[in-house]
Design a protein around this motif. Structure first.
Motif, PDB file in Angstrom:
ATOM      1  N   GLU A 187       0.804  -1.226   0.000  1.00  0.00           N
ATOM      2  CA  GLU A 187       0.000   0.000   0.000  1.00  0.00           C
ATOM      3  C   GLU A 187       0.840   1.281   0.000  1.00  0.00           C
ATOM      4  OE1 GLU A 187      -3.742   1.456   2.578  1.00  0.00           O
ATOM      5  OE2 GLU A 187      -3.558  -0.716   2.323  1.00  0.00           O
ATOM      6  N   ASP A 188       1.933   1.261   0.752  1.00  0.00           N
ATOM      7  CA  ASP A 188       2.781   2.458   0.847  1.00  0.00           C
ATOM      8  C   ASP A 188       3.413   2.829  -0.496  1.00  0.00           C
ATOM      9  OD1 ASP A 188       2.166   2.495   3.481  1.00  0.00           O
ATOM     10  OD2 ASP A 188       4.138   1.855   4.216  1.00  0.00           O
ATOM     11  N   SER A 189       3.578   1.826  -1.368  1.00  0.00           N
ATOM     12  CA  SER A 189       4.216   2.073  -2.671  1.00  0.00           C
ATOM     13  C   SER A 189       3.253   2.665  -3.690  1.00  0.00           C
ATOM     14  CB  SER A 189       4.776   0.760  -3.244  1.00  0.00           C
ATOM     15  OG  SER A 189       5.835   0.268  -2.465  1.00  0.00           O
ATOM     16  N   GLN A 190       1.959   2.487  -3.486  1.00  0.00           N
ATOM     17  CA  GLN A 190       0.989   2.836  -4.528  1.00  0.00           C
ATOM     18  C   GLN A 190       1.005   4.311  -4.933  1.00  0.00           C
ATOM     19  OE1 GLN A 190      -2.870   1.179  -3.583  1.00  0.00           O
ATOM     20  NE2 GLN A 190      -2.087  -0.926  -3.615  1.00  0.00           N
ATOM     21  N   PRO A 191       1.037   5.261  -3.985  1.00  0.00           N
ATOM     22  CA  PRO A 191       1.069   6.667  -4.416  1.00  0.00           C
ATOM     23  C   PRO A 191       2.330   7.007  -5.222  1.00  0.00           C
ATOM     24  CG  PRO A 191       0.521   6.499  -2.071  1.00  0.00           C
ATOM     25  CD  PRO A 191       0.944   5.136  -2.526  1.00  0.00           C
ATOM     26  N   ARG A 192       3.465   6.410  -4.835  1.00  0.00           N
ATOM     27  CA  ARG A 192       4.730   6.684  -5.539  1.00  0.00           C
ATOM     28  C   ARG A 192       4.667   6.137  -6.965  1.00  0.00           C
ATOM     29  NH1 ARG A 192       9.124   7.135  -1.817  1.00  0.00           N
ATOM     30  NH2 ARG A 192      10.533   7.351  -3.600  1.00  0.00           N
ATOM     31  N   ILE A 193       4.177   4.898  -7.090  1.00  0.00           N
ATOM     32  CA  ILE A 193       4.067   4.287  -8.422  1.00  0.00           C
ATOM     33  C   ILE A 193       3.084   5.073  -9.286  1.00  0.00           C
ATOM     34  CG2 ILE A 193       3.244   2.245  -9.679  1.00  0.00           C
ATOM     35  CD1 ILE A 193       4.417   0.525  -7.392  1.00  0.00           C
ATOM     36  N   THR A 194       1.937   5.419  -8.719  1.00  0.00           N
ATOM     37  CA  THR A 194       0.912   6.153  -9.478  1.00  0.00           C
ATOM     38  C   THR A 194       1.455   7.473  -9.999  1.00  0.00           C
ATOM     39  OG1 THR A 194      -0.876   5.138  -8.200  1.00  0.00           O
ATOM     40  CG2 THR A 194      -1.392   7.181  -9.363  1.00  0.00           C
ATOM     41  N   ALA A 195       2.094   8.234  -9.125  1.00  0.00           N
ATOM     42  CA  ALA A 195       2.626   9.549  -9.520  1.00  0.00           C
ATOM     43  C   ALA A 195       3.670   9.392 -10.621  1.00  0.00           C
ATOM     44  CB  ALA A 195       3.231  10.251  -8.307  1.00  0.00           C
ATOM     45  N   ASN A 196       4.528   8.390 -10.478  1.00  0.00           N
ATOM     46  CA  ASN A 196       5.588   8.185 -11.459  1.00  0.00           C
ATOM     47  C   ASN A 196       5.018   7.785 -12.819  1.00  0.00           C
ATOM     48  OD1 ASN A 196       7.594   6.575 -13.040  1.00  0.00           O
ATOM     49  ND2 ASN A 196       8.943   7.158 -11.363  1.00  0.00           N
ATOM     50  N   VAL A 197       4.132   6.786 -12.807  1.00  0.00           N
ATOM     51  CA  VAL A 197       3.617   6.253 -14.077  1.00  0.00           C
ATOM     52  C   VAL A 197       2.754   7.276 -14.797  1.00  0.00           C
ATOM     53  CG1 VAL A 197       2.173   4.464 -15.131  1.00  0.00           C
ATOM     54  CG2 VAL A 197       3.773   3.863 -13.295  1.00  0.00           C
TER      55      VAL A 197
ATOM     56  N   HIS B 220      -2.319  -8.806 -18.823  1.00  0.00           N
ATOM     57  CA  HIS B 220      -1.414  -8.209 -17.828  1.00  0.00           C
ATOM     58  C   HIS B 220      -0.861  -6.880 -18.342  1.00  0.00           C
ATOM     59  CE1 HIS B 220      -1.346 -11.729 -15.206  1.00  0.00           C
ATOM     60  NE2 HIS B 220      -1.116 -12.490 -16.242  1.00  0.00           N
ATOM     61  N   VAL B 221      -0.380  -6.913 -19.576  1.00  0.00           N
ATOM     62  CA  VAL B 221       0.243  -5.725 -20.180  1.00  0.00           C
ATOM     63  C   VAL B 221      -0.764  -4.582 -20.298  1.00  0.00           C
ATOM     64  CG1 VAL B 221       1.290  -4.864 -22.325  1.00  0.00           C
ATOM     65  CG2 VAL B 221       1.982  -7.090 -21.410  1.00  0.00           C
ATOM     66  N   ALA B 222      -2.035  -4.931 -20.563  1.00  0.00           N
ATOM     67  CA  ALA B 222      -3.058  -3.917 -20.838  1.00  0.00           C
ATOM     68  C   ALA B 222      -3.413  -3.059 -19.637  1.00  0.00           C
ATOM     69  CB  ALA B 222      -4.326  -4.590 -21.368  1.00  0.00           C
ATOM     70  N   THR B 223      -3.376  -3.619 -18.426  1.00  0.00           N
ATOM     71  CA  THR B 223      -3.822  -2.823 -17.261  1.00  0.00           C
ATOM     72  C   THR B 223      -2.956  -1.579 -17.084  1.00  0.00           C
ATOM     73  OG1 THR B 223      -2.457  -4.124 -15.728  1.00  0.00           O
ATOM     74  CG2 THR B 223      -4.739  -4.841 -16.042  1.00  0.00           C
ATOM     75  N   PHE B 224      -1.673  -1.710 -17.377  1.00  0.00           N
ATOM     76  CA  PHE B 224      -0.744  -0.587 -17.250  1.00  0.00           C
ATOM     77  C   PHE B 224      -1.128   0.528 -18.218  1.00  0.00           C
ATOM     78  CE2 PHE B 224       3.396   1.501 -18.005  1.00  0.00           C
ATOM     79  CZ  PHE B 224       3.853   1.647 -16.702  1.00  0.00           C
ATOM     80  N   ILE B 225      -1.513   0.150 -19.430  1.00  0.00           N
ATOM     81  CA  ILE B 225      -1.877   1.131 -20.463  1.00  0.00           C
ATOM     82  C   ILE B 225      -3.240   1.758 -20.166  1.00  0.00           C
ATOM     83  CG2 ILE B 225      -2.414   1.408 -22.924  1.00  0.00           C
ATOM     84  CD1 ILE B 225      -0.492  -1.023 -23.403  1.00  0.00           C
ATOM     85  N   ALA B 226      -4.199   0.899 -19.786  1.00  0.00           N
ATOM     86  CA  ALA B 226      -5.576   1.364 -19.579  1.00  0.00           C
ATOM     87  C   ALA B 226      -5.667   2.435 -18.499  1.00  0.00           C
ATOM     88  CB  ALA B 226      -6.475   0.178 -19.220  1.00  0.00           C
ATOM     89  N   ASN B 227      -4.744   2.403 -17.547  1.00  0.00           N
ATOM     90  CA  ASN B 227      -4.799   3.359 -16.445  1.00  0.00           C
ATOM     91  C   ASN B 227      -3.833   4.521 -16.602  1.00  0.00           C
ATOM     92  OD1 ASN B 227      -6.842   2.069 -14.705  1.00  0.00           O
ATOM     93  ND2 ASN B 227      -5.405   0.374 -14.813  1.00  0.00           N
ATOM     94  N   GLY B 228      -3.313   4.683 -17.822  1.00  0.00           N
ATOM     95  CA  GLY B 228      -2.532   5.896 -18.091  1.00  0.00           C
ATOM     96  C   GLY B 228      -1.044   5.704 -18.212  1.00  0.00           C
ATOM     97  N   GLY B 229      -0.575   4.445 -18.204  1.00  0.00           N
ATOM     98  CA  GLY B 229       0.855   4.207 -18.354  1.00  0.00           C
ATOM     99  C   GLY B 229       1.244   4.058 -19.815  1.00  0.00           C
ATOM    100  N   ARG B 230       2.532   4.221 -20.089  1.00  0.00           N
ATOM    101  CA  ARG B 230       3.040   3.991 -21.452  1.00  0.00           C
ATOM    102  C   ARG B 230       4.378   3.274 -21.360  1.00  0.00           C
ATOM    103  NH1 ARG B 230       1.856   5.095 -26.629  1.00  0.00           N
ATOM    104  NH2 ARG B 230       3.614   4.870 -28.046  1.00  0.00           N
ATOM    105  N   TYR B 231       4.501   2.198 -22.133  1.00  0.00           N
ATOM    106  CA  TYR B 231       5.747   1.432 -22.166  1.00  0.00           C
ATOM    107  C   TYR B 231       6.761   2.086 -23.095  1.00  0.00           C
ATOM    108  CZ  TYR B 231       3.057  -2.401 -20.070  1.00  0.00           C
ATOM    109  OH  TYR B 231       2.275  -3.163 -19.240  1.00  0.00           O
TER     110      TYR B 231
END
Length: 272
Positions: free
Chosen positions: A57-67, A163-174
């Motif tokens: 849980e503690d990592s989620q805000p950091r990951i979200t902001a970064n991605v 698996h790959v799609a969830t990252f894209i669907a929520n605003g990430g880019r590879y």
């Protein structure tokens, strides 16, 4: 939904979307080493510090902001669908897991009863008809993915594109998607395009295959496990994986991709 299955180095040098059965143990250890200069002592999936993970849980805000801001180099790794589903069978169905038990409790007894699968006895080391049992497992895997019966699909055999799609669907880019079959080449690209606190020499990095030794050894070449019917089932389950990640559906014996991944195509087709 956020970014499930996403790991990030504490230095935020790189972001990785885990795809099960695609060298994730080795990639996780490389990420850990690149920050700390040592490998994690144990299975990297068990690490609860030294690496940001969406599951913490503690990592989620950091990951979200970064991605969301695309601050770091983001990548994932994929594998031939034929060898991936075979590996899942020998590891998760036939193998005894790290805790000394069968994977997911009563799932294997249920498979033995409902689908007539053999798994090599109580320790997974007895001889059995691997080809017949694998093909029956394929029916089970298809049933879980198509109809969610007799259970929800497991992450180890659900499609890589999901698996790959969830990252894209929520605003990430590879920035990079590479192949397990060309691991050193693909991972070197990641390291060349990131600044890490500790230098990583891929030539000296061990392979952290945490599933090795869990189950029986594969007794036949890959193509022996796939007749016309099982190839049809594999295509039904993994059609998108073959298309997006450029693997050879026609020849189960060819584990190598036919061309590089087209990142624009992946983002366009997996964004919804």
């Amino acid at each position: 939904m956020g970014f499930p299955g996403t790991w990030m180095t504490q230095s935020e040098s790189m972001v990785y979307r885990v795809v099960p059965k695609c060298a994730c143990s080795t990639i996780g250890q490389i990420m850990y080493y690149s920050d700390h200069g040592v490998f994690f002592d144990g299975d990297i999936h068990d690490a609860t510090s030294g690496l940001h993970k969406w599951s913490m849980e503690d990592s989620q805000p950091r990951i979200t902001a970064n991605v969301k801001a695309h601050k770091s180099f983001a990548f994932t790794c994929v594998r031939n669908p034929y060898t991936r589903i075979l590996s899942s069978f020998f590891d998760k169905i036939c193998g005894i897991q790290r805790n000394g038990r069968r994977y997911r409790g009563n799932m294997v007894p249920q498979l033995i009863h409902r689908y007539g699968i053999e798994v090599g006895g109580d320790d997974g080391k007895q001889e059995f008809d691997q080809i017949a049992s694998f093909r029956r497992f394929l029916l089970f895997a298809r049933d879980t993915i198509r109809w969610k019966k007799p259970m929800e699909p497991d992450i180890h055999w659900s499609a890589m594109s999901g698996h790959v799609a969830t990252f894209i669907a929520n605003g990430g880019r590879y920035d990079h998607i590479f192949f397990t079959e060309k691991f050193n080449e693909g991972m070197q690209t990641v390291l060349d395009r990131t600044e890490t606190p500790h230098k990583v020499d891929l030539a000296t990095i061990p392979r952290f295959n945490e599933s090795e030794g869990h189950g029986p050894k594969r007794a036949h070449p890959v193509e022996a496990y796939f007749d016309d019917l099982s190839m049809h089932l594999v295509y039904e389950i993994y059609k998108r994986d073959f298309q997006l990640f450029k693997y050879d559906f026609e020849n189960p014996g060819n584990k190598m991709p036919l061309s590089e991944v087209d990142l624009d195509e992946v983002h366009a087709k997996l964004k919804d």
